[in-house]
Design an enzyme around this catalytic site. Structure first.
Site, PDB file in Angstrom:
ATOM      1  N   ASP A  57       0.864  -1.170   0.000  1.00 22.76           N
ATOM      2  CA  ASP A  57       0.000   0.000   0.000  1.00 22.76           C
ATOM      3  C   ASP A  57       0.910   1.231   0.000  1.00 22.76           C
ATOM      4  O   ASP A  57       2.137   1.121   0.092  1.00 22.76           O
ATOM      5  CB  ASP A  57      -0.964  -0.017   1.195  1.00 22.76           C
ATOM      6  CG  ASP A  57      -2.190   0.853   0.931  1.00 22.76           C
ATOM      7  OD1 ASP A  57      -2.148   1.695   0.007  1.00 22.76           O
ATOM      8  OD2 ASP A  57      -3.192   0.726   1.647  1.00 22.76           O
TER       9      ASP A  57
HETATM   10  C1  BGC Z   1      -5.038   3.263   0.037  1.00 21.56           C
HETATM   11  C2  BGC Z   1      -5.190   2.175  -1.004  1.00 21.56           C
HETATM   12  C3  BGC Z   1      -5.091   2.774  -2.389  1.00 21.56           C
HETATM   13  C4  BGC Z   1      -3.792   3.524  -2.521  1.00 21.56           C
HETATM   14  C5  BGC Z   1      -3.586   4.130  -3.892  1.00 21.56           C
HETATM   15  C6  BGC Z   1      -3.837   4.131  -0.215  1.00 21.56           C
HETATM   16  O1  BGC Z   1      -3.822   5.232   0.627  1.00 21.56           O
HETATM   17  O2  BGC Z   1      -4.949   2.675   1.316  1.00 21.56           O
HETATM   18  O3  BGC Z   1      -6.407   1.513  -0.815  1.00 21.56           O
HETATM   19  O4  BGC Z   1      -5.192   1.757  -3.338  1.00 21.56           O
HETATM   20  O5  BGC Z   1      -3.793   4.572  -1.558  1.00 21.56           O
HETATM   21  O6  BGC Z   1      -4.468   5.133  -4.154  1.00 21.56           O
END
Ligand code: BGC
Length: 739
Positions: A280
């Site tokens: 993530d």
């Molecule tokens: C979130 C993810 C997301 C990623 C990219 C993160 O802050 O937890 O779910 O896919 O950002 O946008």
């Protein structure tokens, strides 16, 4: 030159094998091609495949040129821009390895569908699959070939704002939706230029964040991990999900993004999965904040060796964890080159599977000429929105409204609102495409119906100056429809709450309107279960509409006027108070089962145990009667199956759909079992007076559980089988499993 050779030989082999068994041959060709590329890559270029950059500026362009970036987390800059950047990778980098462009396409790309929690309320997986297919087409037309969805985190705590992104509290229901979302995004063949790679997230147990506080730690047993949190991921893996995202949370003392047990032991060794693991957003970098790594080099070592292949936000001031540290770690002999090669193969395989070596560019003409018809997309969005709506209360059949009604007062901060109805994670959705509730009602109400609108108040401030107008309008009309709820920022990421009541200013508005004595319908729009005791006690009709996307207004209007008979069922329990959280139907019975008469049983002094509205609950304008539950055999051997049947009759005046739910309980086992577990469901359509016999085949895997050794077993003994229209009101029968 070398690249041209690779491309040519690929083409020759590709066209030859097309005549034969494509998938196996294709895999072999990928493998040969991957090895050919791998043998030419420098260590820096290999690490480059693990670097996911965010957006593209001059600096990032240079990284791409140098082969130091493998994928791009991207905004909506359009297919031409994607092609321009791709050209740098393909034509200007030494080996010409294409990039993958990724974006969060969660509940639609340009056409916005209901949020995932609402999709789950439809209990219509096929429809959700179609919607995901549309999202995939739209994303691909923009050059996005990778989405970070579906989120399959089980959420039993509505304080956690991200509950809106998933399919609710139940592992079985979430597993079903995990599988159709993956199939919808990925289609039959990822090389199809209209399909995109899916990514199940956030691996794993992120939804169990302590106190419902986002990013917080999780401490659960391996049993709970395996029984509750892993099944939806396993379902995605069984459906060939291309990628999985490692989560932010600490899991039992080891952060999920450095967790060898979950990322390698389970994912690779037990499940034999060969897709790509992406972190993530800087979650490997955050190992420093967890106090798990002393510096970025150690974080890179821990994240990578645990099994995280790609570092999201991999080369910016924020991230920069894998690059340059992995190179140093290999050179110091701390990470063997084979481990790097293994992960490069995974990333290249994903690019081959997407057909990017063959067709790196967006085929803009193709998408222009074959664009999906707007009518078609809107009709799917509308159908899904209607099926996602849950009727919570309908005293004296106040709904549906008569089309000849003279006047309606439409009140509330979400009644003429477009932006908030898009909800969080609305990708490239545009507010101007959202039909407001006001517009939706106007679209289908009769010519003689006056619709008078007053906002009443804002969603969440202290301004009460709109109350007076709203009350005046209410007094003049035959019925009041109040559209209340949350704004789009109140759920989603980083949107945890300790208080799940409606904002005070809206509660007070509802009370003022109620005191006019007019019949009131409350329509809720929100991304999580709210605590709505007063509304539920006093307002005669309550509709849970969640956030429904583009077609929200038309869907709500069709339900309110009865053009569509609501059929949605809650995928999550509604608590009476935050003190009951975590709350879910899938409880153990305890040694002191709830007994109203007995103080010394498992209960609260100040609240019932039961939720306000249970899992699986939802009303219809008609009524369904369940009769004659029966099994075709009362004793079976462990490996046998049997059929349970029930007759469901539409006893009301409207045709309607009903979600018939099957729950099973293993009454006595060597490990305590939940009082019931959802094991199947069927959505059926009945005319007034019609009876349908619904059959469920009960198989070995529906009776098994993880024994003391955490391996699947079926134990002899009595099993209760329960069928009904929600998780509480169920017909019950039983059978016995013998050795
Ligand atoms: C979130 C993810 C997301 C990623 C990219 C993160 O802050 O937890 O779910 O896919 O950002 O946008």
């Amino acid at each position: 030159m070398q690249l041209k050779f690779i491309k040519l030989s690929f083409l020759v082999l590709f066209s030859f094998t097309l005549q034969f068994s494509f998938p196996i041959k294709a895999q072999e060709i990928y493998d040969q091609q991957i090895e050919a590329i791998l043998s030419k890559m420098t260590l820096e270029e290999k690490v480059g495949q693990f670097v996911q950059i965010v957006g593209v500026d001059d600096y990032n362009e240079e990284l791409i040129r140098m082969g130091k970036a493998g994928s791009v987390l991207f905004g909506n800059d359009g297919p031409e821009e994607v092609n321009r950047i791709q050209q740098i990778a393909v034509e200007e980098s030494r080996l010409g390895i294409p990039l993958i462009f990724a974006t969060d396409v969660i509940h639609g790309c340009q056409t916005i569908f209901p949020i995932p929690l609402a999709e789950a309320s439809s209990w219509n997986p096929e429809l959700v699959k179609i919607a995901s297919g549309i999202a995939s087409f739209e994303a691909a037309s923009q050059g996005i070939r990778w989405t970070f969805a579906p989120m399959v985190d089980i959420a039993r705590d509505p304080r956690w704002g991200r509950i809106m992104e998933g399919f609710g509290e139940d592992p079985y229901l979430s597993s079903i939706f995990a599988s159709v979302k993956v199939k919808g995004f990925q289609g039959e063949d990822l090389t199809d230029k209209t399909q995109i790679a899916a990514c199940s997230k956030h691996y794993v147990a992120y939804g169990s964040a302590e106190g419902g506080r986002d990013y917080n730690s999780v401490d659960i047993s391996e049993r709970t991990l395996r029984e509750v949190y892993l099944p939806p991921f396993h379902s995605a893996v069984k459906n060939n999900v291309a990628s999985i995202m490692s989560a932010f949370n600490d899991l039992n003392g080891v952060p999920a993004s450095a967790n060898y047990f979950t990322l390698t032991e389970i994912l690779r060794k037990e499940w034999n999965w060969d897709g790509v693991v992406v972190s993530d957003w800087n979650s490997v970098g955050e190992l420093l904040n967890h106090g798990f790594a002393k510096n970025k080099e150690e974080a890179a070592f821990l994240g990578f060796t645990a099994g995280v292949n790609i570092d999201m936000v991999g080369d910016t001031i924020v991230g920069n964890v894998y690059s340059p540290n992995l190179k140093n770690l290999v050179e110091q002999g701390k990470i063997p080159l084979e481990k790097i090669d293994y992960a490069v193969r995974n990333v290249l395989k994903m690019k081959f599977k997407l057909g990017l070596f063959e067709n790196p560019y967006v085929d803009i003409k193709f998408f222009e000429q074959n664009d999906l018809k707007k009518n078609y997309k809107d009709s799917i969005a509308l159908q899904l929105a209607k099926e996602s709506i849950v009727l919570l209360k309908n005293e004296n059949n106040i709904l549906p409204l008569n089309k000849n009604i003279k006047s309606i007062a439409l009140i509330g901060p979400l009644a003429d609102n477009q932006e908030d109805l898009l909800a969080s994670w609305a990708a490239f959705g545009k507010e101007e495409n959202v039909t407001t509730i006001l517009q939706g009602l106007k679209n289908i109400s009769g010519d003689d119906t006056d619709i008078n609108y007053a906002k009443g108040c804002n969603i969440n401030d202290e301004d009460t100056s709109g109350y007076e107008d709203a009350v005046e309008i209410a007094k003049l009309c035959d019925v009041v429809i109040l559209i209340v709820g949350e704004d789009r920022e109140m759920s989603g990421e980083a949107a945890s709450k300790t208080n799940l009541d409606l904002p005070k200013v809206q509660e007070e508005l509802i009370k003022r309107i109620y005191s006019t004595g007019k019949p009131v319908v409350v329509v809720l729009m929100n991304g999580r279960p709210l605590t709505i005791n007063w509304i539920s006690e006093n307002i005669p009709a309550v509709v849970e509409a969640w956030f429904l996307g583009d077609q929200a207004g038309n869907a709500v209007a069709e339900v309110l006027f009865g053009d569509y008979n609501p059929s949605g069922k809650l995928p999550v329990s509604f608590p009476r108070s935050t003190g009951q959280i975590p709350i879910y139907y899938y409880q153990k019975s305890t040694g002191r089962q709830y007994n109203e008469e007995d103080k010394f049983t498992s209960k609260y002094l100040d609240s019932p145990n039961s939720p306000l509205y249970p899992f699986g609950y939802g009303l219809s304008y008609t009524s369904f009667n369940y009769k004659n539950i029966r099994v075709d055999r009362t004793k079976i051997y462990k490996t046998d199956s049997l059929t349970v049947s029930i007759d469901v009759t539409n006893t009301g005046k409207f045709k309607g759909e009903e979600v018939v739910q099957l729950y099973i309980q293993d009454e006595v086992a060597s490990v305590t079992r939940p009082v019931k577990q959802l094991k199947g469901f069927q959505k059926i359509n009945l005319k007034p007076g019609e009876t349908i016999t619904v059959n469920f085949n009960i198989t070995h895997d529906m009776l098994s559980f993880l024994g003391k050794e955490l391996t699947e077993i079926v134990e002899p003994g009595k099993f209760n089988v329960m069928i009904g229209g929600n998780s509480v009101h169920l017909s019950i029968t039983s059978f016995e499993v013998i050795e």
